[in-house]
Design a protein around this motif. Structure first.
Motif, PDB file in Angstrom:
ATOM      1  N   ASN A 128       0.822  -1.212   0.000  1.00 57.45           N
ATOM      2  CA  ASN A 128       0.000   0.000   0.000  1.00 57.45           C
ATOM      3  C   ASN A 128       0.857   1.263   0.000  1.00 57.45           C
ATOM      4  OD1 ASN A 128      -2.356  -1.443  -0.095  1.00 57.45           O
ATOM      5  ND2 ASN A 128      -2.887  -1.156   2.050  1.00 57.45           N
ATOM      6  N   PHE A 129       1.983   1.209   0.708  1.00 60.79           N
ATOM      7  CA  PHE A 129       2.924   2.337   0.703  1.00 60.79           C
ATOM      8  C   PHE A 129       3.490   2.561  -0.704  1.00 60.79           C
ATOM      9  CE2 PHE A 129       7.452   3.472   0.690  1.00 60.79           C
ATOM     10  CZ  PHE A 129       7.390   4.759   1.215  1.00 60.79           C
ATOM     11  N   VAL A 130       3.909   1.474  -1.343  1.00 60.07           N
ATOM     12  CA  VAL A 130       4.483   1.564  -2.688  1.00 60.07           C
ATOM     13  C   VAL A 130       3.463   2.122  -3.674  1.00 60.07           C
ATOM     14  CG1 VAL A 130       5.317   0.201  -4.638  1.00 60.07           C
ATOM     15  CG2 VAL A 130       6.231  -0.217  -2.358  1.00 60.07           C
ATOM     16  N   LYS A 131       2.243   1.619  -3.599  1.00 58.26           N
ATOM     17  CA  LYS A 131       1.204   2.078  -4.517  1.00 58.26           C
ATOM     18  C   LYS A 131       0.943   3.572  -4.355  1.00 58.26           C
ATOM     19  CE  LYS A 131      -2.563  -0.347  -4.624  1.00 58.26           C
ATOM     20  NZ  LYS A 131      -3.698  -1.171  -4.194  1.00 58.26           N
ATOM     21  N   THR A 132       0.860   4.032  -3.107  1.00 57.12           N
ATOM     22  CA  THR A 132       0.494   5.422  -2.832  1.00 57.12           C
ATOM     23  C   THR A 132       1.650   6.393  -3.059  1.00 57.12           C
ATOM     24  OG1 THR A 132      -1.088   4.657  -1.164  1.00 57.12           O
ATOM     25  CG2 THR A 132      -0.468   6.979  -1.091  1.00 57.12           C
ATOM     26  N   VAL A 133       2.824   6.029  -2.597  1.00 59.26           N
ATOM     27  CA  VAL A 133       3.953   6.967  -2.575  1.00 59.26           C
ATOM     28  C   VAL A 133       4.854   6.839  -3.801  1.00 59.26           C
ATOM     29  CG1 VAL A 133       5.997   7.681  -1.264  1.00 59.26           C
ATOM     30  CG2 VAL A 133       3.910   7.003  -0.062  1.00 59.26           C
ATOM     31  N   ILE A 134       5.060   5.622  -4.287  1.00 60.76           N
ATOM     32  CA  ILE A 134       6.021   5.407  -5.373  1.00 60.76           C
ATOM     33  C   ILE A 134       5.354   5.332  -6.742  1.00 60.76           C
ATOM     34  CG2 ILE A 134       7.906   3.956  -6.210  1.00 60.76           C
ATOM     35  CD1 ILE A 134       8.413   5.223  -3.472  1.00 60.76           C
ATOM     36  N   MET A 135       4.232   4.610  -6.842  1.00 59.82           N
ATOM     37  CA  MET A 135       3.637   4.319  -8.146  1.00 59.82           C
ATOM     38  C   MET A 135       2.572   5.325  -8.588  1.00 59.82           C
ATOM     39  SD  MET A 135       5.257   1.493  -8.900  1.00 59.82           S
ATOM     40  CE  MET A 135       4.311   0.729 -10.202  1.00 59.82           C
ATOM     41  N   GLN A 136       1.613   5.630  -7.712  1.00 62.78           N
ATOM     42  CA  GLN A 136       0.503   6.500  -8.114  1.00 62.78           C
ATOM     43  C   GLN A 136       0.940   7.873  -8.613  1.00 62.78           C
ATOM     44  OE1 GLN A 136      -2.562   6.637  -5.116  1.00 62.78           O
ATOM     45  NE2 GLN A 136      -3.118   4.490  -5.389  1.00 62.78           N
ATOM     46  N   PRO A 137       1.995   8.491  -8.062  1.00 60.14           N
ATOM     47  CA  PRO A 137       2.415   9.782  -8.622  1.00 60.14           C
ATOM     48  C   PRO A 137       2.781   9.711 -10.102  1.00 60.14           C
ATOM     49  CG  PRO A 137       3.402   9.460  -6.464  1.00 60.14           C
ATOM     50  CD  PRO A 137       2.743   8.159  -6.835  1.00 60.14           C
TER      51      PRO A 137
ATOM     52  N   GLY B 160       5.574  -1.287 -24.962  1.00 60.52           N
ATOM     53  CA  GLY B 160       6.022   0.045 -24.564  1.00 60.52           C
ATOM     54  C   GLY B 160       5.411   0.470 -23.241  1.00 60.52           C
ATOM     55  N   ARG B 161       4.129   0.163 -23.053  1.00 62.84           N
ATOM     56  CA  ARG B 161       3.459   0.499 -21.801  1.00 62.84           C
ATOM     57  C   ARG B 161       4.089  -0.267 -20.634  1.00 62.84           C
ATOM     58  NH1 ARG B 161      -2.644  -1.114 -19.924  1.00 62.84           N
ATOM     59  NH2 ARG B 161      -2.858   0.413 -18.259  1.00 62.84           N
ATOM     60  N   LEU B 162       4.437  -1.525 -20.862  1.00 59.37           N
ATOM     61  CA  LEU B 162       5.066  -2.324 -19.811  1.00 59.37           C
ATOM     62  C   LEU B 162       6.443  -1.775 -19.450  1.00 59.37           C
ATOM     63  CD1 LEU B 162       5.060  -4.850 -17.998  1.00 59.37           C
ATOM     64  CD2 LEU B 162       6.018  -6.130 -19.921  1.00 59.37           C
ATOM     65  N   ILE B 163       7.222  -1.359 -20.453  1.00 59.46           N
ATOM     66  CA  ILE B 163       8.555  -0.815 -20.181  1.00 59.46           C
ATOM     67  C   ILE B 163       8.449   0.490 -19.392  1.00 59.46           C
ATOM     68  CG2 ILE B 163      10.638   0.120 -21.253  1.00 59.46           C
ATOM     69  CD1 ILE B 163      10.374  -2.960 -21.358  1.00 59.46           C
ATOM     70  N   LEU B 164       7.454   1.317 -19.706  1.00 61.59           N
ATOM     71  CA  LEU B 164       7.255   2.545 -18.926  1.00 61.59           C
ATOM     72  C   LEU B 164       6.907   2.225 -17.475  1.00 61.59           C
ATOM     73  CD1 LEU B 164       5.301   4.894 -21.378  1.00 61.59           C
ATOM     74  CD2 LEU B 164       7.678   5.081 -20.657  1.00 61.59           C
ATOM     75  N   PHE B 165       6.228   1.098 -17.268  1.00 60.71           N
ATOM     76  CA  PHE B 165       5.865   0.688 -15.915  1.00 60.71           C
ATOM     77  C   PHE B 165       7.095   0.274 -15.106  1.00 60.71           C
ATOM     78  CE2 PHE B 165       2.864  -1.686 -12.992  1.00 60.71           C
ATOM     79  CZ  PHE B 165       2.063  -0.581 -12.720  1.00 60.71           C
ATOM     80  N   MET B 166       8.236   0.103 -15.795  1.00 58.80           N
ATOM     81  CA  MET B 166       9.494  -0.261 -15.132  1.00 58.80           C
ATOM     82  C   MET B 166      10.270   0.969 -14.636  1.00 58.80           C
ATOM     83  SD  MET B 166       9.656  -3.554 -15.307  1.00 58.80           S
ATOM     84  CE  MET B 166       8.347  -4.588 -15.985  1.00 58.80           C
ATOM     85  N   VAL B 167       9.819   2.177 -14.999  1.00 60.56           N
ATOM     86  CA  VAL B 167      10.585   3.384 -14.664  1.00 60.56           C
ATOM     87  C   VAL B 167      10.835   3.547 -13.164  1.00 60.56           C
ATOM     88  CG1 VAL B 167      10.502   5.928 -14.687  1.00 60.56           C
ATOM     89  CG2 VAL B 167      10.008   4.626 -16.773  1.00 60.56           C
ATOM     90  N   PRO B 168       9.855   3.299 -12.264  1.00 65.41           N
ATOM     91  CA  PRO B 168      10.158   3.435 -10.830  1.00 65.41           C
ATOM     92  C   PRO B 168      11.242   2.482 -10.353  1.00 65.41           C
ATOM     93  CG  PRO B 168       7.783   3.327 -11.200  1.00 65.41           C
ATOM     94  CD  PRO B 168       8.435   2.964 -12.498  1.00 65.41           C
TER      95      PRO B 168
END
Length: 597
Positions: A153-162, A299-307
Motif C-alpha cells: 500500500n505504501f508503494v502504490k500510494t507513494v512510489i507508483m501512483q504519482p 512500450g506500456r510495460l517498459i514505462l511501468f518499469m521506470v520506478p
C-alpha cells in the motif's frame, strides 16, 4: 522469440534499466539497449512485486529511522524526550494500518501492548527498554502477512501512483486485496496484452496461412485490438493483405519502431510526460483526436518499469522553515553503451540510498565513469530529476546537462564543496552549477544567513572560491589555482579592516564610561549587510563609498585591489565584494594548509 529493444532516450533507458534490474542474468546488454527471450515476460509480475516489497520495505525503512534516532539519544541524553515522542508517533501510525487490515491477529494485540509500554516511558534511563520495544515493533512489521500489505500500500500510494495515477492494481479500491490478487490484475492489464501482441508479430512474420492468423485472433478476441482486426481481416483473402494493412493503417509504437501502436500514450500511462486525450490536436497522431501518441503494450510495460529503473529519494525544496521534502526520481543518461548506463545508474542509486551529500554523489559517479573512459575522454552527461503528483496534475522535471566544464568542476570540487556548511545552501549552489547558471544569488543568500546567524565569515570564502572556479572553467581557463590568489588577498584585506574596526570600537567603549554602545561585531555585521545590499544590486559606487567611509573611520588607506569593483579588470564585482565581506566577518586566519585544500 528474441526481442531487442533500443534505448533511444532517457525515458526508454530508465525503463530498460528497470527490466535489467529484474532480470540481470536473463537479459543481454547490447551496445544500444537490451535483448531477451519473450519467455521471461511470464516471470515479470513475480519479479516486479518481489523487487517492490524488498526495496521499499516499510519495516526496514522504520528500522533505519528509529535506529538512527535512538543512537542520537544514546549520544545526547538531552534529546531523549523528543526522540521518545518520535518513536511513539511512528509506532502509533503503523499500528493504525495494522488494526485496519488485521484487527484480530495476535501480532496486532502484541503491538498494542508494546505501544502502551512505550507511552509510560518517561526517563532517559529507560533507553534500553525503548530500544527493546523498538525491536519488537520491527519484528511485527517484518511478519510476512503484515509486511506485504503495509509495504504494498505504501508503494502504490507513494512510489507508483504519482507516476501512473490509479490504473490497474494501483486503484485504491484494490487496497484490501491480497498480494496474489494484485499480481493477477497486473498480469491481466500489462503482461497478457504484451504477450499477445508479441505472438501476433511472430505469427505475422512466420505464418503463410491466413487461416492460422484468423484462428489466433479468434481465440484471443477478448483483447480489443484483436477483436477489431478480426472483424476486418475476415474479408481478406491473403496474408499479404493483412501485412499491408498492418504496415499502412496501424501506426508504429512511439517508443519501439518494431512494435505496433495499439494504445495511446496518455496521462494514465506515464503522468509526468503524458497528456489527456482530446486536449490538443498538436499531440494527436495524424490530427486524429482518438489517437494521441501510439503506444504498444510492450512500450506500456517498459514505462511501468521506470520506478524500478530510477533512484527514488526525498529532495528538499526551499530554505529553512519554508522548505518542504518531496519524493523525486533520478536518472543519469549519456550517449554511452547501454551497459555503462546501467552501471552508472546502479552506482547513483546506491549512493543516493546511502544518503551521501548530493555533490559527492555526482563526484563519485563522474569520477568512476571518467576513470573508466580515460582522462582524455570525459563524458558529457544528463541528470534527470522529476517529481509528479497525479491528483494535482503537477510535475517538476529538471534536466541537468553536464558538459565538460561542469564535469571538470565536480571532479575538482566534489570533496571541497562540503565546506559550504549549511546543507540547504550547498545543494542550491550545486543545482545552479548543474543548470549552468552563475550561483551568485545563492551566494548572496548564504552571506545573508551568515550575517544574521553570527557565523564566521570564513564559511563564505569557500562558496566564493567555488563560484569563481566554475566561472573560470566555463570560460575555458584551466589554471584556476593561480587565479584564486587575488581572492585570498581580498579576503585578507577584509580581515585587516575588521581588526582595525574592532580596535577603534574598543577605544570608544573605554571612553564611553558605562554608556551603552553596540558591540564591535554587531556594528561590523551591520556594515557588512549594507555592503551586501550594494553587491546584490550591483551598485558599485555605493559599495565603494561604504568601503571608503569604513577605511577613513580607522585612518587606513583603501587597498587598490578594491578598485576592481569599478573596472572588473582582473576579477568580477561579485567576487571582489563577496571575498571582502567574507574577510570582514572573519576572525579566523587561513593557514597555508587550508588554502591548499
Amino acid at each position: 522469440m528474441q526481442i531487442e529493444l533500443y534505448a533511444e532516450d532517457w525515458l526508454t533507458s530508465a525503463g530498460l534499466v528497470g527490466l535489467k534490474r529484474l532480470f540481470p542474468d536473463e537479459t543481454e546488454n547490447t551496445p544500444f539497449g537490451l535483448k531477451f527471450d519473450s519467455e521471461i515476460l511470464e516471470e515479470v509480475t513475480e519479479r516486479y512485486f518481489d523487487y517492490l516489497l524488498n526495496n521499499f520495505s516499510v519495516a526496514e525503512r522504520q528500522n533505519k529511522i528509529l535506529t538512527q534516532a535512538l543512537s542520537r539519544a544514546e549520544r545526547n541524553p538531552d534529546t531523549f524526550k523528543d526522540i521518545k515522542k518520535q518513536v511513539q508517533r511512528r509506532m502509533t501510525e503503523e499500528l493504525k494500518k495494522v488494526e485496519r487490515y488485521f484487527p484480530d491477529i495476535k501480532e496486532t494485540k502484541e503491538l498494542q501492548e508494546t505501544i502502551e509500554i512505550v507511552k509510560k516511558i518517561k526517563d532517559k534511563d529507560d533507553l534500553p527498554l525503548l530500544q527493546e520495544k523498538k525491536e519488537v515493533f520491527i519484528k511485527i512489521l517484518r511478519m510476512k502477512q503484515i509486511h506485504e500489505k503495509i509495504t504494498l500500500n505504501f508503494v502504490k500510494t507513494v512510489i507508483m501512483q504519482p507516476l501512473f495515477g490509479q490504473v490497474s492494481f494501483l486503484n485504491v479500491t484494490h487496497n484490501k486485496r491480497s498480494t496474489e490478487e494484485h499480481k493477477e490484475i497486473m498480469i491481466k492489464d500489462y503482461i497478457t496484452p504484451t504477450i499477445l501482441e508479441i505472438k501476433w508479430l511472430d505469427l505475422l512474420n512466420e505464418e503463410e496461412d491466413i487461416g492460422a492468423l484468423l484462428t489466433y485472433l479468434e481465440e484471443n478476441k477478448d483483447y480489443k485490438p484483436f477483436r477489431e482486426w478480426l472483424r476486418l481481416f475476415k474479408k481478406y483473402d491473403s496474408v499479404e493483405q493483412i501485412k499491408e494493412y498492418m504496415e499502412k493503417e496501424v501506426p508504429p509504437c512511439i517508443l519501439f519502431d518494431n512494435q505496433y501502436g495499439t494504445g495511446n500514450y496518455e496521462e494514465m500511462i506515464f503522468t509526468p510526460l503524458g497528456i489527456s486525450l482530446n486536449k490538443s490536436l498538436n499531440f494527436s497522431w495524424d490530427l486524429n483526436k482518438k489517437q494521441s501518441v501510439p503506444l504498444s503494450a510492450l512500450g506500456r510495460l517498459i514505462l511501468f518499469m521506470v520506478p524500478i529503473g530510477t533512484a527514488v529519494y526525498q529532495r528538499k525544496i526551499g530554505f529553512g522553515a519554508q522548505s518542504v521534502y518531496e519524493n523525486f526520481y533520478g536518472f543519469l543518461y549519456s550517449n554511452d553503451l547501454f551497459g555503462d548506463i546501467c552501471q552508472m545508474n546502479n552506482q547513483y542509486k546506491m549512493k543516493r540510498l546511502d544518503e551521501n551529500p548530493f555533490e559527492e554523489v555526482i563526484y563519485d559517479v563522474l569520477l568512476e565513469s571518467t576513470e573508466k573512459a580515460g582522462k582524455k575522454q570525459k563524458k558529457e552527461m544528463l541528470l534527470i530529476e522529476f517529481h509528479s503528483n497525479y491528483e494535482s496534475k503537477k510535475t517538476l522535471l529538471d534536466y541537468y546537462h553536464m558538459p565538460n566544464y561542469v564535469v571538470d568542476f565536480f571532479l575538482q570540487s566534489g570533496k571541497t564543496l562540503r565546506w559550504i556548511h549549511l546543507f540547504d545552501y550547498r545543494e542550491a549552489f550545486v543545482r545552479s552549477i548543474l543548470e549552468g547558471r552563475d550561483p551568485k544569488q545563492v551566494l548572496f543568500r548564504y552571506m545573508r544567513e551568515v550575517i544574521d546567524s553570527s557565523r564566521d565569515g570564513k564559511n563564505i570564502l569557500m562558496a566564493v572560491l567555488e563560484r569563481r572556479r566554475f566561472l573560470l572553467l566555463k570560460k575555458g581557463v584551466t589554471d584556476v589555482k593561480s587565479n584564486n590568489k587575488v581572492v585570498y588577498h581580498i579576503f585578507g584585506q577584509g580581515q585587516e579592516l575588521r581588526k582595525a574596526l574592532m580596535g577603534a570600537q574598543q577605544v570608544r567603549e573605554s571612553e564611553a564610561e558605562g554608556t551603552y554602545t553596540a558591540s564591535s561585531d554587531k556594528k561590523i555585521r551591520g556594515l557588512a549587510y549594507r555592503l551586501l545590499n550594494a553587491a546584490k544590486a550591483r551598485h558599485k559606487q555605493n559599495f565603494l563609498d561604504t568601503a571608503y567611509r569604513m577605511y577613513l573611520g580607522v585612518n587606513l588607506e583603501i587597498p587598490t585591489v578594491l578598485l576592481n569593483v569599478l573596472h572588473e579588470k582582473n576579477v568580477d564585482f561579485e567576487t571582489v565584494s563577496s571575498a571582502f565581506i567574507s574577510g570582514l566577518l572573519s576572525n579566523e586566519k587561513l593557514s597555508e594548509g587550508e588554502k591548499e585544500e
